[in-house]
Design a protein around this motif. Structure first.
Motif, PDB file in Angstrom:
ATOM      1  N   ILE A 243     -22.763  25.977  18.971  1.00 12.22           N
ATOM      2  CA  ILE A 243     -22.102  25.217  20.300  1.00 12.22           C
ATOM      3  C   ILE A 243     -20.570  25.366  20.718  1.00 12.22           C
ATOM      4  N   ALA A 244     -19.496  25.483  19.244  1.00 12.32           N
ATOM      5  CA  ALA A 244     -18.341  25.893  18.940  1.00 12.32           C
ATOM      6  C   ALA A 244     -18.339  26.967  19.249  1.00 12.32           C
ATOM      7  N   MET A 245     -19.060  28.411  18.996  1.00 13.80           N
ATOM      8  CA  MET A 245     -18.827  29.383  18.989  1.00 13.80           C
ATOM      9  C   MET A 245     -18.863  29.526  20.832  1.00 13.80           C
ATOM     10  N   LEU A 258     -30.673  18.367  21.491  1.00 13.87           N
ATOM     11  CA  LEU A 258     -30.476  17.244  20.873  1.00 13.87           C
ATOM     12  C   LEU A 258     -28.675  16.687  20.217  1.00 13.87           C
ATOM     13  N   LEU A 259     -27.826  17.680  20.315  1.00 14.68           N
ATOM     14  CA  LEU A 259     -26.344  17.784  20.686  1.00 14.68           C
ATOM     15  C   LEU A 259     -25.637  17.518  21.646  1.00 14.68           C
ATOM     16  N   GLY A 264     -21.144  14.698  23.364  1.00 11.51           N
ATOM     17  CA  GLY A 264     -20.236  15.065  24.643  1.00 11.51           C
ATOM     18  C   GLY A 264     -19.161  16.023  24.786  1.00 11.51           C
ATOM     19  N   VAL A 265     -19.423  17.811  24.792  1.00 15.46           N
ATOM     20  CA  VAL A 265     -18.058  18.624  23.445  1.00 15.46           C
ATOM     21  C   VAL A 265     -17.087  19.020  25.349  1.00 15.46           C
ATOM     22  N   ASP A 266     -16.585  19.088  25.517  1.00 11.98           N
ATOM     23  CA  ASP A 266     -15.663  19.209  26.146  1.00 11.98           C
ATOM     24  C   ASP A 266     -15.082  21.414  26.235  1.00 11.98           C
ATOM     25  N   GLY A 267     -15.512  21.827  28.039  1.00 11.40           N
ATOM     26  CA  GLY A 267     -15.616  22.633  27.912  1.00 11.40           C
ATOM     27  C   GLY A 267     -16.815  23.516  27.906  1.00 11.40           C
TER      28      GLY A 267
END
Length: 336
Positions: A243-245, A258-259, A264-267
């Motif tokens: 997700i970070a990549m 699941l995550l 919530g991950v902005d962007g």
């Protein structure tokens, strides 16, 4: 062999002092004798002697020496995994002994793969009756293989692991199946689409899981069937890393939801795929061990939480056992 006392551990016919294992773990963590001595509040000479004594006890070198520098040997790295598991177990025993002495609920220890430890376990614990939760709870994020081994060795009370989890020493309480999703940067050209086709991976970089025996096999099979040809691949052992990549526009991540469903991950945006690639995980405990009221409540809370995942299908009873013992399932099916 040194005199046995209350800090020793019997290993086969030998006796190893727990303090030697603590010294070894500290050196592995700190990267030096000096750092380990500070962590343990011992002198350098004492730590050095303890490492030498431990190497004598196990019968092989744990560290390579190059002047003042040391580095773990291949055998030392393997041994460290066992020592970590042992020391963690001993800490849990101390915690449980203290809880018994204080007439408190037994310490609860859970093991789960990282996506479940972050995306399911917190929600389930928050939904539980607080009267059933002990003062101390241990939640370990582990690989699926280590979750299984930790449950089998009873170093954790309950586990959540991705399939397969075939083992005669496990009770499989239920299995949850959820469809994978595509995770992409909010400003990615594909973010405007409501559904991502696997053919959209043509010429793009794929972000995917590394373990070839679990979800990665299903993803690879689905991509092969679609005829898609990703230009490059970055794989990882944690979906959070994928997700970070994806957030940094490094590619299109195909992961379990699941995550993304609960954190919530902005962007970052998630989109359904044009085919269903199933991710399956199971709730497991040691076979024949009756669940305490707390563990029964944990099991129910985890199951209820899993049921809220997007597109979740729960398998129970014989269906759970069939799903848990299956090593292959249909890789994907077309969405209606």
């Amino acid at each position: 062999m040194r005199k046995k006392n209350d800090t020793t551990l019997c290993m086969q016919d030998e006796v190893i002092d727990i303090r030697l294992l603590e010294a070894f773990a500290a050196v592995m963590s700190a990267g030096s004798i000096t750092g380990a001595a500070r962590l343990l509040d011992r002198s350098q000479s004492v730590v050095t002697r303890q490492i030498q004594d431990l190497e004598t006890d196990v019968g092989y070198l744990l560290f390579s020496r190059n002047g003042p520098r040391i580095s773990p040997t291949p055998k030392g790295i393997l041994f460290h995994a066992e020592v970590e598991r042992l020391l963690t177990g001993l800490k849990h025993i101390r915690d449980r002994a203290a809880a018994i002495g204080a007439d408190e609920l037994p310490v609860l220890s859970l093991g789960a793969i990282s996506a479940l430890a972050a995306g399911v376990v917190p929600i389930a614990l928050a939904a539980m009756n607080k009267a059933l939760l002990p003062r101390q709870i241990h939640v370990q994020a582990l690989s699926a293989e280590n979750v299984v081994q930790s449950v089998l060795s009873q170093s954790v009370d309950f586990g959540l692991a991705s399939l397969p989890v075939q083992h005669p020493g496990l009770d499989v309480h239920w299995v949850c199946e959820v469809p994978c999703v595509a995770c992409i940067a909010a400003d990615h050209p594909l973010a405007k689409r409501k559904v991502i086709s696997l053919k959209d991976l043509d010429g793009r970089r794929l972000l995917t899981m590394a373990n070839p025996y679990r979800l990665r096999r299903r993803i690879d099979d689905a991509i092969a069937r679609s005829g898609a040809a990703p230009q490059e691949i970055i794989d990882t052992n944690a979906s959070l890393t994928a997700i970070a990549m994806a957030k940094r526009s490094l590619g299109v991540a195909i992961i379990e939801p699941l995550l993304t469903a609960n954190l919530g991950v902005d962007g970052v945006v998630t989109r359904p795929l044009d085919v269903t690639i199933p991710f399956l995980f199971a709730a497991i405990s040691p076979i024949g061990r009756e669940l305490s009221p707390t563990l029964a409540a944990v099991n129910e809370a985890l199951r209820n939480t899993a049921a809220t995942m997007p597109g979740a299908i729960l398998h129970g009873g014989e269906a759970a056992l069939s799903a848990a013992t299956a090593t292959t399932r249909p890789a994907e099916r077309k969405r209606p």
